[in-house]
Design a protein around this motif. Structure first.
Motif, PDB file in Angstrom:
ATOM      1  N   TYR A 143       0.846  -1.189   0.000  1.00 10.64           N
ATOM      2  CA  TYR A 143       0.000   0.000   0.000  1.00 10.64           C
ATOM      3  C   TYR A 143       0.884   1.242   0.000  1.00 10.64           C
ATOM      4  O   TYR A 143       1.977   1.246   0.572  1.00 10.64           O
ATOM      5  CB  TYR A 143      -0.887   0.036   1.251  1.00 10.64           C
ATOM      6  N   GLN A 156       0.807   5.206   1.193  1.00  6.96           N
ATOM      7  CA  GLN A 156       0.079   6.148   2.034  1.00  6.96           C
ATOM      8  C   GLN A 156       0.709   7.531   1.933  1.00  6.96           C
ATOM      9  O   GLN A 156       1.781   7.772   2.487  1.00  6.96           O
ATOM     10  CB  GLN A 156       0.046   5.687   3.494  1.00  6.96           C
ATOM     11  N   GLN A 166      -3.418  10.942   4.338  1.00  5.21           N
ATOM     12  CA  GLN A 166      -4.425  10.151   3.634  1.00  5.21           C
ATOM     13  C   GLN A 166      -4.415   8.703   4.111  1.00  5.21           C
ATOM     14  O   GLN A 166      -3.505   8.273   4.813  1.00  5.21           O
ATOM     15  CB  GLN A 166      -4.162  10.199   2.130  1.00  5.21           C
ATOM     16  N   GLY A 167      -5.435   7.982   3.726  1.00  4.71           N
ATOM     17  CA  GLY A 167      -5.476   6.561   4.012  1.00  4.71           C
ATOM     18  C   GLY A 167      -4.631   5.788   3.016  1.00  4.71           C
ATOM     19  O   GLY A 167      -4.335   6.272   1.924  1.00  4.71           O
ATOM     20  N   PRO A 168      -4.208   4.590   3.377  1.00  2.27           N
ATOM     21  CA  PRO A 168      -3.408   3.767   2.456  1.00  2.27           C
ATOM     22  C   PRO A 168      -4.179   3.426   1.187  1.00  2.27           C
ATOM     23  O   PRO A 168      -5.389   3.190   1.227  1.00  2.27           O
ATOM     24  CB  PRO A 168      -3.122   2.506   3.276  1.00  2.27           C
ATOM     25  N   PHE A 215      -4.189   0.795  -2.119  1.00  3.68           N
ATOM     26  CA  PHE A 215      -3.717  -0.528  -2.504  1.00  3.68           C
ATOM     27  C   PHE A 215      -2.921  -0.463  -3.798  1.00  3.68           C
ATOM     28  O   PHE A 215      -3.379   0.096  -4.800  1.00  3.68           O
ATOM     29  CB  PHE A 215      -4.929  -1.446  -2.669  1.00  3.68           C
ATOM     30  N   GLN A 242      -1.178  -7.167  -4.731  1.00  6.24           N
ATOM     31  CA  GLN A 242      -1.071  -8.271  -3.788  1.00  6.24           C
ATOM     32  C   GLN A 242      -0.426  -9.472  -4.475  1.00  6.24           C
ATOM     33  O   GLN A 242      -0.718  -9.763  -5.644  1.00  6.24           O
ATOM     34  CB  GLN A 242      -2.434  -8.681  -3.258  1.00  6.24           C
ATOM     35  N   GLN A 255      -3.833  -9.267  -7.745  1.00  9.25           N
ATOM     36  CA  GLN A 255      -4.721  -8.119  -7.962  1.00  9.25           C
ATOM     37  C   GLN A 255      -3.863  -6.867  -7.930  1.00  9.25           C
ATOM     38  O   GLN A 255      -2.835  -6.820  -7.240  1.00  9.25           O
ATOM     39  CB  GLN A 255      -5.804  -8.035  -6.891  1.00  9.25           C
ATOM     40  N   LEU A 310       4.634   7.013   2.444  1.00  8.02           N
ATOM     41  CA  LEU A 310       4.953   5.870   3.296  1.00  8.02           C
ATOM     42  C   LEU A 310       4.454   4.626   2.575  1.00  8.02           C
ATOM     43  O   LEU A 310       3.289   4.558   2.186  1.00  8.02           O
ATOM     44  CB  LEU A 310       4.254   6.012   4.650  1.00  8.02           C
ATOM     45  N   LEU A 334       3.625   0.799   2.791  1.00  8.93           N
ATOM     46  CA  LEU A 334       3.301  -0.199   3.793  1.00  8.93           C
ATOM     47  C   LEU A 334       3.160  -1.575   3.165  1.00  8.93           C
ATOM     48  O   LEU A 334       2.542  -1.727   2.109  1.00  8.93           O
ATOM     49  CB  LEU A 334       1.982   0.165   4.490  1.00  8.93           C
ATOM     50  N   GLN A 385      -5.264  -8.268   7.634  1.00 12.59           N
ATOM     51  CA  GLN A 385      -3.922  -8.021   7.139  1.00 12.59           C
ATOM     52  C   GLN A 385      -3.111  -7.366   8.262  1.00 12.59           C
ATOM     53  O   GLN A 385      -3.578  -6.452   8.926  1.00 12.59           O
ATOM     54  CB  GLN A 385      -3.971  -7.123   5.897  1.00 12.59           C
ATOM     55  N   HIS A 386      -1.907  -7.846   8.443  1.00  8.71           N
ATOM     56  CA  HIS A 386      -1.015  -7.328   9.477  1.00  8.71           C
ATOM     57  C   HIS A 386       0.061  -6.494   8.797  1.00  8.71           C
ATOM     58  O   HIS A 386       0.695  -6.962   7.853  1.00  8.71           O
ATOM     59  CB  HIS A 386      -0.410  -8.477  10.277  1.00  8.71           C
ATOM     60  N   PHE A 387       0.243  -5.285   9.293  1.00  9.80           N
ATOM     61  CA  PHE A 387       1.104  -4.323   8.623  1.00  9.80           C
ATOM     62  C   PHE A 387       2.457  -4.164   9.296  1.00  9.80           C
ATOM     63  O   PHE A 387       2.586  -4.314  10.524  1.00  9.80           O
ATOM     64  CB  PHE A 387       0.418  -2.954   8.590  1.00  9.80           C
ATOM     65  N   GLY A 388       3.450  -3.827   8.474  1.00  8.67           N
ATOM     66  CA  GLY A 388       4.752  -3.449   8.984  1.00  8.67           C
ATOM     67  C   GLY A 388       4.793  -1.963   9.303  1.00  8.67           C
ATOM     68  O   GLY A 388       3.792  -1.252   9.146  1.00  8.67           O
ATOM     69  N   ASP A 389       5.967  -1.504   9.747  1.00  8.15           N
ATOM     70  CA  ASP A 389       6.126  -0.089  10.104  1.00  8.15           C
ATOM     71  C   ASP A 389       6.238   0.812   8.881  1.00  8.15           C
ATOM     72  O   ASP A 389       6.132   2.030   8.989  1.00  8.15           O
ATOM     73  CB  ASP A 389       7.367   0.101  10.972  1.00  8.15           C
ATOM     74  N   TYR A 417      -8.400  -0.100  12.037  1.00  9.67           N
ATOM     75  CA  TYR A 417      -6.975  -0.122  12.320  1.00  9.67           C
ATOM     76  C   TYR A 417      -6.594   1.154  13.056  1.00  9.67           C
ATOM     77  O   TYR A 417      -7.173   2.211  12.834  1.00  9.67           O
ATOM     78  CB  TYR A 417      -6.156  -0.194  11.023  1.00  9.67           C
ATOM     79  N   GLY A 448       3.827   4.702  12.689  1.00  7.24           N
ATOM     80  CA  GLY A 448       3.464   4.388  11.306  1.00  7.24           C
ATOM     81  C   GLY A 448       2.813   3.036  11.108  1.00  7.24           C
ATOM     82  O   GLY A 448       2.081   2.847  10.138  1.00  7.24           O
ATOM     83  N   GLU A 449       3.072   2.088  11.964  1.00  7.47           N
ATOM     84  CA  GLU A 449       2.513   0.746  11.791  1.00  7.47           C
ATOM     85  C   GLU A 449       1.003   0.768  11.982  1.00  7.47           C
ATOM     86  O   GLU A 449       0.489   1.365  12.916  1.00  7.47           O
ATOM     87  CB  GLU A 449       3.143  -0.205  12.795  1.00  7.47           C
ATOM     88  N   LEU A 450       0.282   0.119  11.100  1.00 13.88           N
ATOM     89  CA  LEU A 450      -1.165  -0.019  11.239  1.00 13.88           C
ATOM     90  C   LEU A 450      -1.450  -1.225  12.117  1.00 13.88           C
ATOM     91  O   LEU A 450      -1.054  -2.343  11.799  1.00 13.88           O
ATOM     92  CB  LEU A 450      -1.817  -0.204   9.875  1.00 13.88           C
ATOM     93  N   PHE A 471      -8.275   4.219  11.250  1.00 16.85           N
ATOM     94  CA  PHE A 471      -8.791   3.984   9.899  1.00 16.85           C
ATOM     95  C   PHE A 471      -9.847   2.893   9.918  1.00 16.85           C
ATOM     96  O   PHE A 471      -9.674   1.840  10.556  1.00 16.85           O
ATOM     97  CB  PHE A 471      -7.657   3.544   8.961  1.00 16.85           C
ATOM     98  N   ARG A 508      -9.365  -8.445  -3.220  1.00 22.46           N
ATOM     99  CA  ARG A 508      -8.273  -8.706  -2.308  1.00 22.46           C
ATOM    100  C   ARG A 508      -7.830  -7.463  -1.554  1.00 22.46           C
ATOM    101  O   ARG A 508      -7.211  -7.547  -0.521  1.00 22.46           O
ATOM    102  CB  ARG A 508      -7.095  -9.283  -3.082  1.00 22.46           C
ATOM    103  N   PHE A 529      -9.548   1.816   2.290  1.00 19.42           N
ATOM    104  CA  PHE A 529      -9.480   2.559   3.546  1.00 19.42           C
ATOM    105  C   PHE A 529     -10.226   3.887   3.441  1.00 19.42           C
ATOM    106  O   PHE A 529     -10.311   4.494   2.373  1.00 19.42           O
ATOM    107  CB  PHE A 529      -8.022   2.878   3.885  1.00 19.42           C
ATOM    108  N   GLY A 530     -10.716   4.342   4.577  1.00 14.65           N
ATOM    109  CA  GLY A 530     -11.178   5.712   4.679  1.00 14.65           C
ATOM    110  C   GLY A 530      -9.972   6.635   4.836  1.00 14.65           C
ATOM    111  O   GLY A 530      -8.823   6.170   4.879  1.00 14.65           O
ATOM    112  N   SER A 531     -10.246   7.919   4.944  1.00 18.71           N
ATOM    113  CA  SER A 531      -9.149   8.889   5.027  1.00 18.71           C
ATOM    114  C   SER A 531      -8.612   9.036   6.452  1.00 18.71           C
ATOM    115  O   SER A 531      -7.635   9.745   6.662  1.00 18.71           O
ATOM    116  CB  SER A 531      -9.616  10.250   4.506  1.00 18.71           C
TER     117      SER A 531
END
Lengths: 117, 114
Positions: free
Chosen positions: A35, A37, A41-43, A45, A48, A56, A88, A90, A106-110, B37, B43-45, B91, B100, B104-106
């Motif tokens: 993703y 970001q 704003q939001g991430p 996509f 994948q 996708q 950023l 992600l 989904q588990h995210f990194g930093d 989230y 920064g991590e979600l 979020f 897949r 996300f929202g803002s």
């Protein structure tokens, strides 16, 4: 139990250059998503990967490409960098049993913070 | 197309106040999944909750609770007795069977003042 790890943490590039970002998924996860970001704003996509194939893709140009390795780790490559690519980035991983992709958290990194000068 | 709207850009409360973060979603899919989230300054979600479209039961986890209402396409998040550590961007996200990607929202920036 290691979570999602990304490298590098920060990166500074100039316009026109190319960059590679790396991601190792959480232990036991087989699917990696990327993703972007932008600030405030939001991430968004990007794409994948599952079973080493892009499954996708979001609304990103071909300058954005990726790869998944047999150990499930992944790379994101961006060519011909533009100022607007500053963001950023992600990486998120998940486990997809029975090929039902959308319902697993989904588990995210930093993230990797990419700055384009 | 899928869409998630978080109309509250920023909320500021004083510690111990209750606060509700709003999330409204749009999808044409009948089976879908909603997520919240938390993104601290690092920064991590951080994944908080997943809810599928067939389960409208509200959920409570400690000081957190979630209210899912299909009739209004909303999935709101309430923090009871907020603490300074709750300060972050939150979020709301949506996915559906066969799609897949997480949409996300803002985000809503929550600031909890001591």
């Amino acid at each position: 139990d290691a979570g999602v790890t990304q490298s590098p943490t920060h990166l500074i590039k100039t316009r026109g250059q190319q960059v590679t970002l790396r991601c190792s998924p959480k232990s036991g996860h087989d699917t990696v998503s990327w993703y972007q970001q932008a600030l405030g704003q939001g991430p968004q996509f990007i794409f994948q990967y599952y079973e080493e194939e892009e499954r996708q893709r979001g609304n990103f140009p071909d300058r954005f490409s990726g790869h998944q390795f047999p150990n499930y780790s992944s790379e994101l490559n961006v060519n011909a960098l533009l100022l607007g690519d500053s963001a950023l980035y992600l990486c998120a991983s998940s486990q997809n049993r029975d090929r039902v992709f959308s319902n697993q958290p989904q588990h995210f990194g930093d993230g990797t913070r990419l700055s384009i000068l | 197309a899928q869409k998630v709207t978080q109309a509250q850009t920023e909320i500021s409360v004083v510690e111990k106040e209750d606060v509700t973060l709003d999330c409204v979603y749009e999808t044409r899919d009948t089976t879908y999944y909603l997520f919240w989230y938390k993104q601290p300054p690092s920064g991590e979600l951080v994944f908080l909750i997943r809810r599928n479209s067939f389960d409208e039961q509200n959920e409570i986890s400690g000081r957190y609770s979630w209210n899912f209402q299909k009739s209004t396409s909303s999935f709101n998040f309430t923090i009871t007795a907020s603490q300074v550590v709750d300060s972050a961007v939150y979020f709301c996200a949506l996915s559906s069977t066969g799609r897949r990607a997480l949409t996300f929202g803002s985000g809503t920036r929550l600031q909890v003042q001591p």
